[in-house]
Design a protein around this motif. Structure first.
Motif, PDB file in Angstrom:
ATOM      1  N   LEU B  14       0.933  -1.196   0.029  1.00  0.00           N
ATOM      2  CA  LEU B  14      -0.041  -0.057  -0.078  1.00  0.00           C
ATOM      3  C   LEU B  14       1.035   1.199  -0.010  1.00  0.00           C
ATOM      4  CD1 LEU B  14      -2.906  -1.022   2.619  1.00  0.00           C
ATOM      5  CD2 LEU B  14      -3.162  -0.681  -0.171  1.00  0.00           C
ATOM      6  N   LEU B  34      -7.826  -4.604  -5.008  1.00  0.00           N
ATOM      7  CA  LEU B  34      -8.571  -3.278  -4.382  1.00  0.00           C
ATOM      8  C   LEU B  34      -9.377  -2.723  -5.335  1.00  0.00           C
ATOM      9  CD1 LEU B  34      -6.383  -2.216  -1.554  1.00  0.00           C
ATOM     10  CD2 LEU B  34      -7.961  -3.922  -1.481  1.00  0.00           C
ATOM     11  N   TRP B 410      -9.542  -9.018   5.970  1.00  0.00           N
ATOM     12  CA  TRP B 410      -9.287  -7.512   6.213  1.00  0.00           C
ATOM     13  C   TRP B 410      -7.980  -7.115   6.832  1.00  0.00           C
ATOM     14  CZ3 TRP B 410     -11.457  -3.780   3.598  1.00  0.00           C
ATOM     15  CH2 TRP B 410     -11.597  -2.763   4.044  1.00  0.00           C
ATOM     16  N   SER B 414      -5.598  -4.762   4.948  1.00  0.00           N
ATOM     17  CA  SER B 414      -5.289  -3.420   5.496  1.00  0.00           C
ATOM     18  C   SER B 414      -4.267  -3.196   6.475  1.00  0.00           C
ATOM     19  CB  SER B 414      -6.676  -2.784   5.793  1.00  0.00           C
ATOM     20  OG  SER B 414      -7.098  -3.581   7.286  1.00  0.00           O
ATOM     21  N   ARG B 416      -5.019  -3.641   9.455  1.00  0.00           N
ATOM     22  CA  ARG B 416      -5.541  -3.206  10.528  1.00  0.00           C
ATOM     23  C   ARG B 416      -7.058  -4.039  10.789  1.00  0.00           C
ATOM     24  NH1 ARG B 416      -4.295   2.028  12.274  1.00  0.00           N
ATOM     25  NH2 ARG B 416      -2.796   2.958  10.801  1.00  0.00           N
ATOM     26  N   TYR B 418     -10.866  -4.312  12.294  1.00  0.00           N
ATOM     27  CA  TYR B 418     -12.254  -3.459  12.556  1.00  0.00           C
ATOM     28  C   TYR B 418     -12.964  -3.725  13.873  1.00  0.00           C
ATOM     29  CZ  TYR B 418     -13.339  -7.992  11.440  1.00  0.00           C
ATOM     30  OH  TYR B 418     -13.464  -9.689  11.718  1.00  0.00           O
ATOM     31  N   LEU B 489      -9.562   1.761   8.446  1.00  0.00           N
ATOM     32  CA  LEU B 489      -8.666   1.897   7.741  1.00  0.00           C
ATOM     33  C   LEU B 489      -7.429   2.759   8.304  1.00  0.00           C
ATOM     34  CD1 LEU B 489     -10.000   2.061   3.881  1.00  0.00           C
ATOM     35  CD2 LEU B 489      -8.702   0.303   4.965  1.00  0.00           C
ATOM     36  N   ARG B 490      -8.293   3.879   8.977  1.00  0.00           N
ATOM     37  CA  ARG B 490      -7.325   4.944   9.655  1.00  0.00           C
ATOM     38  C   ARG B 490      -7.203   4.450  11.093  1.00  0.00           C
ATOM     39  NH1 ARG B 490      -5.635  10.076   8.156  1.00  0.00           N
ATOM     40  NH2 ARG B 490      -5.168  11.325   9.921  1.00  0.00           N
ATOM     41  N   SER B 511       1.447  -8.160   7.396  1.00  0.00           N
ATOM     42  CA  SER B 511       0.096  -7.585   6.960  1.00  0.00           C
ATOM     43  C   SER B 511       0.271  -6.243   6.974  1.00  0.00           C
ATOM     44  CB  SER B 511      -0.977  -7.991   7.998  1.00  0.00           C
ATOM     45  OG  SER B 511      -1.066  -9.465   8.352  1.00  0.00           O
ATOM     46  N   PRO B 512       0.144  -5.216   5.994  1.00  0.00           N
ATOM     47  CA  PRO B 512       0.044  -5.835   4.842  1.00  0.00           C
ATOM     48  C   PRO B 512       1.122  -6.349   4.142  1.00  0.00           C
ATOM     49  CG  PRO B 512      -0.812  -3.495   4.982  1.00  0.00           C
ATOM     50  CD  PRO B 512       0.042  -3.643   6.155  1.00  0.00           C
TER      51      PRO B 512
END
Lengths: 313, 540, 224
Positions: B14, B34, B410, B414, B416, B418, B489-490, B511-512
């Protein structure tokens, strides 16, 4: 709130109980296996929930006996359902010989019915109770579908072809008739009713209908108006085949092969005469496509059916 | 658990290049995945918005919210968008694209440029179809039945057909890429029977994409030829056969159902193994079940046409084969259930989706038996029964698996995590909303309510209102993951390489992951899901 | 011969894409990819052959009569042209594998020329069909009135099948142009001949489709 809400359709034909029996069996089967799988996964999810963050599952690779069991048992069950479903379908596709014929023409977005007596109706079909009825159906434009949920019957109505369904109503009343194949703007308005009457009431209804003559006699009139009789004569010297006694026979074709003279063959012979020419004749007949309507074609067919061997001269 | 905070790796796919160009010209399968995720999410919500309008209209028996022509366009575009632009590409092009190379220890798919090209083809096809939506719409139903589509419809059939034709090539190229990658790019030691089941099911689905899609493509060409040049191949007035179209269409579109469900089954196998920390029970049977479904799936198309004037014997053969295709699906369900026995089962969100999938797929599959039984199919085909059945498979099956897979991977995508509570609430809302929407439709169907009806008899209203109510719950349910996934994501907690304690090559890299996927090319010496040898822990 | 190898030696080795381990794997992958693509193509034309078979079974007379109206001489010449182009293509592959650059260029040009001749003849045939009103649609006219209705189906399939085949030929010419550039500038070497081999697979496939189309469209009903 639920008083006007049925959860199960009325059963109003001899076929309905047979379809319903299979339906209830499958509902039971679905409920059994769904509950079995559902309760097993919930039970395992609770019973074997992870109790320590680093716990891993037991080492089980599989078992041939179990695999064979749950392959063979479902296989036996579904083969049973296959045979059951097939036997119901066989019964659906074999109309009894004494069935009352009604011709159906679908067009965007209405249904036209023609009884042999010559009575015609639109979006309503009157039939007597306790008597098998066969619908012979075609379409003027796109594909439609006759569906009478109360009778558990349905078939597509296809342009250029004849399809058929049959049913034997078991109780009087009015039943929904839906178009079940999407056909454009007013598809959901292409609905009607089948009205099942006591036989004597039905006779009275037929007598009161403003029929100008039987379907076959209307076909005869059309036959003369189109001058078909100049070539198709009841004597063997005509330019076209003799039609008397022809229906139901097998004819040999020019260029080999045979054809059974049924509704579809007669229809094709009128709209596409060059396609399958009977042996001994030349392809001289012009097409009547666009000249004869689908209704008219059905009248002509009924006329040809009415011509007996005895009428030959 | 480490006590010091986990950080993102310094270099990953990323942050390997920024700016629009680094995305739109990327050849990295992870970035392309993506790009697909963005595209299919847009199409998902467009298709979903059409569904909301359909259910609003059907809340009352009269056709009072929109006109009949508008309604016909709504259900057509709902089907076209969600079938061709979400369900078919969804799992393969997003999760498959991201994971196939990672799972087999490859640096990328075999043809990275073709992979990027297939995304562009997909977007161009989607644009064509959207063009059809805004210029006159499409009212043929997603099935394009002739002669309605060729001779009667006045809507934008040709642009929509071209859009679907183009999109088909994106599917073909994705399948081709997967097949070659799985054959030629596996890490040393990764034999066929060490592959994750996700790979097997994607392989099976790819075979269908490659062998089925061209048939629908050429069928669309014939429809376009009839419409543009009035050729008359399906015109009954010239001896053409409109039913031939149905044969050609379903020769692809029935196997296409397995393009939608096979990858979903692959996701479920991964989820069940990971959250039970256990080998899949009967690995080889599950693997071969995928291939069995792919092969049998090509032989059952005629069961869509039991009432279309087919001969009795043809109907019986198709009925028989349709029952056979039920067996491998049943075998899979039994094996997943058996895998849970003596597992170490966590209740993380992805597992909730997996459990939901197994339950709903079981109902969906069993109601398929109603439709394979030809004598019963006559009554229920073209009614809401069939609508309910395929939504149990497509929405209850494929979308559940898609969401489950998206949650599971996920953190890999990402880096991260959730919010777990929000995710659990979302999963439960989706499950209940789904059942309330579609279960009443089984009853409506047996009662005889035909599908694609703008207005209906009043006695069907209560069940329709229930369904519409469920749809509004389901609609809210689908928005929830959008919110917390975007939020994560943030602000999501940074996780390490393997937050679930799962095995599989994708969890051995950071990861990632870095652009080249693995810092060191992996060598595989163990079977798939070999928890006892691959992770530290105690057996329950 | 000697200068070809010398020149190839001066050029940088063909780039190995970053995600492959070695050239062998890269070539294997590319070849398998083309075979999978050809499987797709078989099914693409397979759908048309299925439609053709159904209608020919129903309307043998009309198909026979309509087939008679095609120019069998032009069809036969075109068949010969395509078979010859397959030969020159095979020779081009051989030249690439042995690293003979001038021969490779020569055979590629020959293949393309033959492909262009095929398309030219096809265009002549199409023009004749337009002139005879044999193109289906409102202005369609067929000499044998009684068979006219179903003859339209034959011509519809004729135009779709040969049209899609011609489209494949045009794409093939595009690929060959690309290969010609690569052959000319020395990208193709003895070690890196796989682009020519794979393009050859495609070219042969398109020829084989024609080998099926020619008898089905031109030669049926000739015995009668």
């Amino acid at each position: 709130m639920w008083s006007g809400t049925p959860l199960f359709p009325v059963s109003a034909s001899t076929m309905a109980p047979r379809v319903d029996a299979l339906y209830f069996f499958l509902v039971g089967l679905t409920a059994f296996f769904s509950l079995l799988i559902g309760s097993l996964i919930v039970y395992y999810a609770v019973r074997f929930r992870r109790r320590a963050p680093d716990a891993i599952g037991a080492r089980i690779e599989g078992g041939a006996v179990l695999e064979i069991t749950w392959t063979v048992v479902p296989l036996v069950i579904v083969m049973g359902i296959f045979v059951w479903g097939a036997s119901v379908f066989f019964a659906m596709s074999r109309p009894p010989d004494d069935a009352l014929n009604v011709y159906v023409v679908g067009k965007q977005w209405m249904w036209k019915f023609q009884h042999l007596s010559g009575v015609r109706e639109i979006n309503e079909l009157h039939v007597p109770v306790g008597r098998p009825v066969k619908l012979v159906m075609t379409s003027e434009d796109v594909i439609h579908d006759v569906f009478v949920p109360g009778f558990r019957v349905k078939a597509d109505v296809i342009p250029g072809r004849y399809t058929q369904i049959w049913f034997e109503p078991t109780r009087t009343g009015r039943y929904h008739l839906f178009c079940a194949e999407y056909c454009g703007t007013r598809h959901s308005g292409m609905v009607g009713e089948v009205i099942v009457m006591e036989p004597d009431e039905f006779q009275a209804w037929v007598a009161g209908g403003r029929a100008e003559g039987s379907l076959a006699s209307e076909g005869a009139k059309l036959f003369r108006d189109l001058a078909c009789n100049t070539c198709h004569r009841p004597v063997a010297q005509g330019r076209g085949p003799v039609l008397e006694g022809l229906f139901g026979r097998t004819v040999t074709l020019e260029g080999g092969g045979t054809a059974v003279v049924d509704e579809a063959y007669i229809r094709e012979a009128i709209v596409d005469p060059g396609a399958r020419v009977a042996q001994g004749f030349r392809p001289v007949m012009p097409t009547y496509q666009g000249i004869v309507t689908e209704d008219g074609l059905l009248q002509l067919i009924e006329y040809v059916k009415s011509l007996r061997d005895e009428d030959r001269r | 658990m480490p006590s010091h905070p986990v950080l993102l790796p310094p270099r990953h796919y990323l942050n390997d290049g920024f700016g629009v160009k680094s995305w739109l010209l990327t050849r990295d399968h992870k970035r392309i995945a993506l790009l697909y995720l963005a595209a299919v999410t847009v199409f998902f919500f467009i298709g979903g918005a059409f569904a909301v309008l359909i259910r609003l209209e059907l809340a009352t028996p009269a056709g009072d919210l929109v006109t009949d022509d508008t309604y016909n366009k709504l259900f057509t575009m709902h089907g076209v968008m969600l079938v061709f632009f979400f369900l078919i590409p969804g799992i393969p092009a997003v999760l498959g694209n991201f994971l196939v190379p990672l799972m087999i220890g490859a640096k990328d798919l075999a043809f990275p440029k073709i992979n990027l090209a297939s995304w562009y083809i997909f977007v161009i096809g989607g644009t064509f179809t959207m063009y059809a939506v805004v210029t006159g719409g499409l009212d043929t139903g997603w099935t394009f039945y002739t002669p309605f589509s060729t001779m009667s419809s006045t809507s934008a059939v040709v642009p929509a057909a071209i859009g679907i034709f183009i999109t088909g090539f994106s599917s073909i190229l994705t399948g081709l890429n997967f097949i070659v990658t799985i054959h030629r790019m596996r890490a040393p030691g990764l034999t066929w029977f060490r592959l994750p089941l996700f790979i097997w099911s994607h392989y099976a689905a790819s075979l269908i994409m490659v062998l089925g899609t061209p048939v629908v493509a050429v069928t669309i060409v014939l429809v376009a030829a009839d419409r543009i040049f009035s050729f008359g191949i399906f015109d009954p007035n010239r001896g053409g056969d409109p039913v031939l179209f149905q044969h050609l269409f379903w020769f692809y579109s029935h196997p296409a159902v397995y393009i939608m469900i096979l990858p979903a089954m692959g996701v479920i196998s991964e989820l069940v193994a990971a959250f039970c920390r256990k080998q899949i029970f009967g690995y080889t049977f599950v693997a071969f079940a995928s291939l069995g479904i792919a092969v049998l799936g090509f032989l059952v198309w005629g069961h869509h046409m039991f009432v279309a004037g087919q001969s009795v014997y043809a109907a019986l053969i198709f009925s028989f084969l349709s029952f056979l295709v039920a067996i491998p699906s049943a075998v899979k369900v039994f094996n997943w259930t058996a895998t849970m026995y003596k597992g170490s089962i966590s209740w993380d969100t992805p597992m909730l989706y997996a459990i939901g999938f197994i339950g709903l797929f079981t109902v969906g599959g069993l109601t398929g038996l109603f439709l394979a039984a030809v004598g019963l199919d006559v009554h229920v085909t073209d009614t809401y029964f069939i609508v309910a059945h395929f939504h149990y498979i497509m929405v209850g099956g494929t979308i559940m698996a898609y969401l489950g897979g998206l949650h599971y991977w996920w953190p890999k995508i990402s880096g991260r995590m959730y919010n777990e509570l929000a995710a659990k609430v979302g999963a439960v809302i989706i499950f209940f909303g789904f059942n309330l929407t579609f279960f009443p439709q089984f009853i409506l169907g047996y009662l005889g309510m035909p599908r694609r009806y703008h207005a209906y008899p009043p006695e069907f209203q209560v069940l329709n209102v229930l369904s519409s109510a469920g749809a509004s719950i389901l609609g809210v349910g689908y928005l929830i993951p959008m919110v917390y996934l975007a939020w994560s994501l943030r602000y999501g907690k940074i996780v390490g390489a393997n937050p679930w304690g799962a095995v599989g090559l994708e969890w051995t890299t950071t990861s990632p992951p870095p652009t080249e996927n693995f810092a060191e090319a992996p060598v595989v010496t163990w079977d798939a899901y070999d928890y006892p040898t691959q992770v530290e822990g105690h057996v329950v | 011969m000697s200068d070809t190898t010398a020149e190839a030696g001066r050029r940088p080795r063909p780039a190995l894409a970053h995600h492959f381990d070695d050239l062998a794997q890269q070539k294997d992958a590319a070849t398998l990819g083309m075979w999978v693509f050809l499987a797709t193509e078989v099914l693409f034309f397979g759908g048309l052959f299925a439609a053709y078979s159904v209608y020919r079974g129903w309307y043998p007379e009309a198909f026979g009569a309509a087939s008679h109206s095609l120019d069998i001489t032009l069809g036969a010449v075109n068949t010969a042209v395509l078979i010859t182009s397959s030969l020159t293509m095979a020779l081009a592959v051989h030249a690439a594998e042995t690293g003979e650059r001038r021969l490779l260029v020569l055979f590629l040009v020959a293949t393309m020329a033959l492909g262009a001749v095929f398309l030219g003849i096809k265009a002549v045939e199409y023009a004749a069909k337009f002139a005879e009103h044999h193109v289906p649609g409102p202005s369609f006219h067929f000499e044998e009135e009684a068979l006219s209705r179903n003859a339209q189906i034959f011509f519809s399939l004729y135009f779709v099948m040969t049209g899609l085949h011609a489209l494949h030929m045009v794409i093939g010419l595009g690929i060959m142009t690309w290969m010609l550039v690569w052959a000319w500038n020395g990208t193709i070497t003895k070690e890196y001949a796989s682009p020519i081999e794979i393009s050859g697979l495609y070219w042969h496939f398109v020829d084989i489709v024609w080998i099926f189309l020619f008898p089905l469209l031109y030669l049926i009903g000739r015995h009668a």
